[in-house]
Design an enzyme around this catalytic site. Structure first.
Site, PDB file in Angstrom:
ATOM      1  N   ASP A  18     -58.557 -36.524  23.025  1.00  0.00           N
ATOM      2  CA  ASP A  18     -58.295 -37.940  22.743  1.00  0.00           C
ATOM      3  C   ASP A  18     -56.865 -38.066  22.202  1.00  0.00           C
ATOM      4  OD1 ASP A  18     -58.560 -40.610  22.263  1.00  0.00           O
ATOM      5  OD2 ASP A  18     -59.759 -40.393  20.447  1.00  0.00           O
ATOM      6  N   MET A  19     -56.053 -38.886  22.827  1.00  0.00           N
ATOM      7  CA  MET A  19     -54.670 -39.055  22.378  1.00  0.00           C
ATOM      8  C   MET A  19     -54.659 -39.753  21.013  1.00  0.00           C
ATOM      9  SD  MET A  19     -53.479 -37.664  24.976  1.00  0.00           S
ATOM     10  CE  MET A  19     -51.767 -37.690  24.505  1.00  0.00           C
ATOM     11  N   TYR A  23     -50.972 -45.983  22.282  1.00  0.00           N
ATOM     12  CA  TYR A  23     -49.934 -46.952  22.676  1.00  0.00           C
ATOM     13  C   TYR A  23     -48.703 -46.804  21.786  1.00  0.00           C
ATOM     14  CZ  TYR A  23     -53.318 -49.565  25.600  1.00  0.00           C
ATOM     15  OH  TYR A  23     -54.228 -49.950  26.555  1.00  0.00           O
ATOM     16  N   ARG A  60     -51.190 -46.349   8.900  1.00  0.00           N
ATOM     17  CA  ARG A  60     -52.577 -46.339   8.402  1.00  0.00           C
ATOM     18  C   ARG A  60     -52.610 -45.963   6.916  1.00  0.00           C
ATOM     19  NH1 ARG A  60     -56.211 -43.950  13.523  1.00  0.00           N
ATOM     20  NH2 ARG A  60     -54.875 -44.876  15.100  1.00  0.00           N
ATOM     21  N   ASP A 120     -56.979 -43.094  27.486  1.00  0.00           N
ATOM     22  CA  ASP A 120     -56.391 -41.983  26.713  1.00  0.00           C
ATOM     23  C   ASP A 120     -57.398 -40.899  26.326  1.00  0.00           C
ATOM     24  OD1 ASP A 120     -57.832 -43.241  24.684  1.00  0.00           O
ATOM     25  OD2 ASP A 120     -56.318 -42.793  23.180  1.00  0.00           O
ATOM     26  N   GLU A 121     -58.468 -40.786  27.089  1.00  0.00           N
ATOM     27  CA  GLU A 121     -59.495 -39.789  26.762  1.00  0.00           C
ATOM     28  C   GLU A 121     -59.879 -38.994  28.004  1.00  0.00           C
ATOM     29  OE1 GLU A 121     -63.187 -41.193  24.392  1.00  0.00           O
ATOM     30  OE2 GLU A 121     -62.224 -42.929  25.308  1.00  0.00           O
TER      31      GLU A 121
HETATM   32  P1  TTP Z   1     -58.153 -45.481  20.787  1.00  0.00           P
HETATM   33  O1  TTP Z   1     -58.219 -44.092  21.309  1.00  0.00           O
HETATM   34  O2  TTP Z   1     -59.413 -46.113  20.336  1.00  0.00           O
HETATM   35  O3  TTP Z   1     -57.220 -45.516  19.517  1.00  0.00           O
HETATM   36  P2  TTP Z   1     -55.784 -44.937  19.310  1.00  0.00           P
HETATM   37  O4  TTP Z   1     -55.424 -43.942  20.341  1.00  0.00           O
HETATM   38  O5  TTP Z   1     -54.819 -46.066  19.135  1.00  0.00           O
HETATM   39  O6  TTP Z   1     -55.904 -44.246  17.922  1.00  0.00           O
HETATM   40  P3  TTP Z   1     -56.730 -42.952  17.514  1.00  0.00           P
HETATM   41  O7  TTP Z   1     -55.705 -41.927  17.160  1.00  0.00           O
HETATM   42  O8  TTP Z   1     -57.521 -43.391  16.345  1.00  0.00           O
HETATM   43  O9  TTP Z   1     -57.570 -42.539  18.662  1.00  0.00           O
HETATM   44  O10 TTP Z   1     -57.473 -46.417  21.841  1.00  0.00           O
HETATM   45  C1  TTP Z   1     -56.491 -45.967  22.741  1.00  0.00           C
HETATM   46  C2  TTP Z   1     -55.544 -47.090  23.041  1.00  0.00           C
HETATM   47  O11 TTP Z   1     -56.244 -48.175  23.614  1.00  0.00           O
HETATM   48  C3  TTP Z   1     -54.889 -47.642  21.812  1.00  0.00           C
HETATM   49  O12 TTP Z   1     -53.706 -46.930  21.481  1.00  0.00           O
HETATM   50  C4  TTP Z   1     -54.637 -49.055  22.167  1.00  0.00           C
HETATM   51  C5  TTP Z   1     -55.721 -49.408  23.168  1.00  0.00           C
HETATM   52  N1  TTP Z   1     -56.762 -50.229  22.531  1.00  0.00           N
HETATM   53  C6  TTP Z   1     -56.700 -51.599  22.662  1.00  0.00           C
HETATM   54  O13 TTP Z   1     -55.799 -52.119  23.311  1.00  0.00           O
HETATM   55  N2  TTP Z   1     -57.650 -52.342  22.044  1.00  0.00           N
HETATM   56  C7  TTP Z   1     -58.657 -51.810  21.334  1.00  0.00           C
HETATM   57  O14 TTP Z   1     -59.509 -52.542  20.803  1.00  0.00           O
HETATM   58  C8  TTP Z   1     -58.717 -50.395  21.215  1.00  0.00           C
HETATM   59  C9  TTP Z   1     -59.810 -49.768  20.420  1.00  0.00           C
HETATM   60  C10 TTP Z   1     -57.755 -49.650  21.822  1.00  0.00           C
END
Ligand code: TTP
Length: 730
Positions: A18-19, A23, A60, A120-121
């Site tokens: 998981d990235m 963004y 954060r 991103d997963e």
């Molecule tokens: P996530 O993997 O949920 O979160 P993240 O990568 O920003 O942070 P983390 O390190 O906690 O995993 O989401 C991946 C991307 O998807 C995130 O960077 C932005 C986008 N996104 C949205 O646009 N809206 C949302 O509600 C969520 C949860 C994510």
């Protein structure tokens, strides 16, 4: 509904990658000055500083959260850098993030089966790689273990923080570890290497979970972020699961999870352990009951799918509060924008990945003023997808209108000027699904599209922008807050109520071919349970060349009925798309000439070697002769024998034609089952295959492939027959 899949007896090693604040990382790569700064990406709508959709780990620490708006974030972290998501067509444009995700996937996929689960997963099945490592260079034989692997969190082993790396080193190198733990140790080393490689090539950090199945790997990947990995040894599974709130489990965040809480008082996974499999089956059905019993014990046989590309494409936008759309003109405007983006992505997908989508679905959120039924949802509508921006726009608008009629029902809309005072649209999206690879034998369609008629794809397309196919949300891309859709969730069409349309089957490919052939063909809609040509009385006299909007034809099947005495061909979905594009390929004369000069020909070589085959092959020719004798036409049986021979010898993916006859595709009847395993219909033949045959055979094959121009072979004898005649093989 969850599906219970038993875990295979052999241990698998699955990683979930998981990235981190994805963004934000993409924006930081674009603007390196933002690195290390508290940063957040905000959505397009800039009201109150814009809604945060991604927050850096530095931000954060100050208490900045995704649920905040930019202005609130500035209150808690005045130095925060807010970056607006890129915008195109008046809405968020996520292509930069999709493309960045694709970069990562292409690196991860080097080590094992890879499933792109969201933007991103990724899930990775590393079983083969770890087995190989264990056999060739087991961890205990390694002189040094990479630092990144030593930084792993091994659940149940190094959680107290003392001698962290030394404990991990001992755990990884344990000689007496059981086989499963040894595999996990190899997995930890491989995943650490992969993560470093991702960092090196993309500048992005990621976190990972390494376990024996997808469910556990996913739970683990988020436990230690950012830029860390967590391993779940078998012995620690129950310790991980028992305290977990039930709603945190995949597929239990919704109704089923609530039902477990309310009906059985189950709040944690540990609580679920109190119930027998039978009890859970009694309440929730056999499948779900077993699934629940399994997941409570960390058992899940769900496979990593081996999919690097998205299952669907979507483009959407929300129109909250006062921005709700209230006129058909505004709906049409936004649908056109969304469809244009969708069309570009479909085009790109076809271009880069040789895939086509089959279904378009329109989703909307709406309200009705002062109506007690206002909670009724706007129904999603689907129809077969026709390529080309204008077609997609036209179909999407029709789907919207059908959906709106159904949504409004008997509700009376009061209008004031062009604006209605009754309904409002707060979200619109279009998605394309049922995406399949174009069969390799029919890829000349691509050349046709590119070389001959680009306009098919984009009657309004401003340019040929290349956007990498990747997942996106079909719902409002601007209103992501609290709504993060994974690819699987995007693929809505399979479960959506569908409306079947007759017209889209006559996609523009078919349409164009028919114009070229100047046939007086009629569109006939006939009852699904009838194949009887006598239904021609119900022939609709509309010329196919007329542009028609989709017409709901529930319970009907659409087909084309060619002129009487012409070969009847049915067109279904992809077959129709591809085969008619194939037929549209320019006359083959020049190509044939070129290929004739080219000399060496794989198929020819095959036939030659076939001809000089040993006597054991004689049996085959004998059987061919028998088939030939029993068939009503020598050419038909020879076609079959030709296929048989090609099938036996060519690599599997090499397309092979069935030789057609008057009835479209000739069937020998007795060979039906065998044919099912490999056959290509005559219209699916790749011209390249035919082009590799000797000229006289080509000519005859082309005649069969284009029956309208078929020469009187019976009269002058078949050179195919002659060429493949058993006598030649001696
Ligand atoms: P996530 O993997 O949920 O979160 P993240 O990568 O920003 O942070 P983390 O390190 O906690 O995993 O989401 C991946 C991307 O998807 C995130 O960077 C932005 C986008 N996104 C949205 O646009 N809206 C949302 O509600 C969520 C949860 C994510």
């Amino acid at each position: 509904m969850p599906v219970a899949r038993p875990e295979s007896s052999d241990a698998r090693i699955i990683a979930h990658v998981d990235m981190d604040c994805f963004y934000v990382q993409v924006e930081q790569r674009k603007q390196p000055k933002l690195r290390g700064q508290p940063t957040a990406v905000v959505q397009y709508n800039s009201w109150k500083g814009g809604g945060l959709i991604a927050v850096s780990y530095e931000a954060r620490k100050y208490g900045v959260k995704r649920s905040m708006r930019g202005d609130d974030a500035k209150q808690v972290c005045p130095q925060i850098q807010l970056v607006q998501v890129p915008v195109a067509r008046g809405k968020a444009d996520l292509s930069i993030y999709r493309n960045a995700g694709s970069e990562v996937v292409s690196i991860l996929a080097r080590k094992g089966r890879c499933e792109r689960a969201s933007i991103d997963e990724v899930y990775l099945d590393l079983t083969d790689a770890v087995e190989a490592m264990l056999a060739e260079t087991p961890p205990e034989s390694l002189e040094t273990i990479d630092e990144e692997a030593l930084k792993s969190h091994v659940l149940g082993f190094n959680e107290d923080g003392n001698d962290f790396k030394e404990i991990v080193r001992q755990w990884i190198c344990r000689n007496d570890a059981d086989h499963r733990d040894k595999l996990l140790a190899c997995g930890a080393i491989i995943v650490a290497e992969l993560r470093l490689q991702v960092l090196k090539e993309t500048e992005f950090t990621c976190s990972a979970g390494i376990a024996h199945n997808k469910m556990l790997a996913k739970l683990a990947s988020g436990m230690n972020k950012p830029a860390q990995q967590t391993v779940v040894p078998f012995s620690s599974v129950m310790g991980l699961l028992e305290p977990l709130p039930i709603k945190k489990m995949k597929q239990l965040g919704g109704k089923l999870g609530s039902a477990l809480q309310v009906e059985l008082g189950v709040n944690t996974v540990g609580d679920l352990l109190r119930f027998s499999e039978e009890k859970l089956q009694e309440r929730y059905g056999i499948n779900t009951g077993t699934w629940l019993w399994n997941i409570a014990r960390g058992i899940s046989g769900e496979e990593v799918e081996g999919r690097l590309l998205p299952k669907s494409h979507g483009s959407g936008k929300t129109f909250p509060g006062p921005r709700a759309l209230k006129t058909m003109a505004s709906v049409e405007h936004w649908l056109n924008e969304l469809c244009e983006e969708l069309s570009e992505r479909l085009h790109s997908d076809m271009d880069q990945n040789k895939r086509i989508a089959h279904t378009i679905t329109l989703h909307a959120r709406a309200y009705k003023c002062g109506d007690s039924d206002s909670h009724n949802k706007f129904p999603s509508k689907s129809c077969p997808l026709r390529y080309g921006t204008a077609k997609i726009q036209e179909d999407a608008l029709n789907l919207f209108q059908i959906g709106l009629r159904e949504y409004l029902g008997s509700y009376r809309v009061k209008t004031k000027g062009s604006q209605n005072n009754g309904w409002g649209i707060t979200a619109l999206s279009v998605s394309a699904s049922k995406i399949v690879a174009i069969p390799s034998g029919t890829r000349s369609i691509m050349k046709y599209f590119h070389g001959q008629d680009q306009s098919h794809f984009s009657s309004k397309q401003p340019n040929d922008r290349c956007i990498q196919a990747a997942p996106s949300s079909p719902s409002g891309s601007e209103s992501y807050s609290g709504l993060h859709l994974t690819e699987q969730e995007i693929d809505l069409c399979g479960d959506e109520p569908r409306i079947e349309y007759a017209m889209p089957i006559l996609d523009q490919l078919e349409h164009k071919r028919r114009m070229w052939e100047e046939q007086d063909t009629c569109l006939m809609v006939r009852s699904a349970d009838s194949q009887d040509p006598s239904h021609s009385s119900r022939k609709v006299q509309d010329r196919v060349t007329r542009e028609t909007s989709p017409v709901p034809s529930s319970g009907t099947e659409s087909c084309l009925l060619p002129k009487q005495n012409e070969p009847q061909t049915e067109f279904h979905g992809e077959e129709s798309r591809i085969k008619h594009a194939m037929r549209s390929v320019k006359p083959q004369e020049q190509k044939r000439k070129r290929l004739k000069e080219k000399g060496t020909s794989s198929i020819l070589r095959f036939f030659q070697s076939r001809n000089s085959c040993s006597s054991s092959k004689q049996e085959h020719f004998e059987s061919v002769r028998e088939i030939k004798a029993s068939s009503c036409s020598g050419v038909q049986s020879i076609g079959e024998s030709c296929n048989e021979m090609i099938k036996d010898q060519l690599p599997q993916e090499t397309p092979v034609a069935e030789i057609g006859t008057n009835s479209g595709t000739y069937s020998l009847g007795q060979d039906e089952q065998r044919r099912d395993a490999w056959s290509y219909k005559m219209d699916e033949i790749d011209p390249k295959v035919v082009n590799e045959l000797p000229p006289e055979i080509q000519e005859e094959l082309w005649a069969w492939l284009r029956p309208h121009k078929r020469p009187n072979i019976a009269k002058r004898g078949s050179s195919i027959a002659h060429y493949f005649s058993p006598a030649k093989s001696t």
